[in-house]
Motif scaffolding. Sequence first.
Motif, PDB file in Angstrom:
ATOM      1  N   ARG A  63      19.686  -0.065  74.433  1.00  0.00           N
ATOM      2  CA  ARG A  63      20.428   1.204  74.035  1.00  0.00           C
ATOM      3  C   ARG A  63      20.184   2.424  74.975  1.00  0.00           C
ATOM      4  N   ASP A  64      21.217   2.981  75.291  1.00  0.00           N
ATOM      5  CA  ASP A  64      20.881   4.346  76.363  1.00  0.00           C
ATOM      6  C   ASP A  64      19.749   5.212  75.869  1.00  0.00           C
ATOM      7  N   ASP A  65      19.833   5.505  74.456  1.00  0.00           N
ATOM      8  CA  ASP A  65      19.056   6.563  73.845  1.00  0.00           C
ATOM      9  C   ASP A  65      17.675   5.953  73.966  1.00  0.00           C
TER      10      ASP A  65
END
Length: 297
Positions: A63-65
Amino acid sequence: MNNFISNSTFATGSKLKVAIQKSGRLSEESLKLLKDCGIDLRNVKDRLKTESDNFPLEVFFLRDDDIPQYVEDGVADVGFVGENVVYEKNKKVTVVEKLGFGKCRLSVAVKKGDDYTDIFSLNGKRIATSYPVLVKNFLDKNNVNAEIHEISGSVEIAPGIGLADAVCDLVSSGSTLFMNGLKEVEIILQSQAVLIKNNHLNPELQALLNKIVFRIESVKRAKNNKYILLNAPNEKLSEIISLLPGMKSPTVLPLATEGWSSVHSVLSEKEFWDIIEQLKNAGAQGILVVPIEKMIL
Ligand code: ATP
Ligand code: ZN
């Protein structure tokens, strides 16, 4: 046997671990950039973990986060992620290179009918956002006192359901804001995808990263430029050449037709249309424009 030794004993430690968004706006372009850099990946469709057969590199899909944290911890050595996420998460990582895709802005928007004169109109207001850190920095810097409501998705519906007076969210075209009856009033950050790295890469991994950065820069430069070929009557050559910047200077070759030359040069995307117009006016004919695949200075 050879395979066993090279895969498990020696090569593993010297592979660059790259984190890429598993699925979302940055996934395809990140993979395409690696491909344009000549790095082939196995089984990309699975989106689990993969590696390359022609470059010592492994890819993790995340996930980018989570990417800044993984890069800070060294679980990944480098990552492709939006600047908005890098600055919101504020991890100890270094931005190596802007990548030129995933462009958007983090903006404050209010209801279309609301009076908004300046930033102080936000005083006492409730702002819904998934970017509490960036919004707080922005408010503090401007001495505005507003309440931040952190929500994780669908921020743009918050004013409509009475959850907030304003939102701060990512915008590209602005159509989502418009459809939700909102107007953009402040830009907090201009963002694009960047390559980040762990702050303690060993020299071997840094050398691999340098190779990738060199290739990325060549690909980016190529995307921003076009190769141009045109025919010019010899008496107009000096005027036409003076319009062309070129990498060093334009190439000029005689044509089979007496009194004519072929001129080759490189133009940047930005100045392209202006210069083409001037070239036509100066007497250039048969102008061909060709995309450049790689551009190495
Ligand atoms: P994930 O499941 O990985 O957490 P996400 O839903 O947080 O995905 P995406 O919507 O795929 O993330 O956006 C990823 C990044 O794409 C953003 O952080 C931002 O840098 C960039 N981006 C570019 N344009 C936009 C846009 N219009 N809206 C949202 N993000 C954009
Ligand atoms: Zn995300």
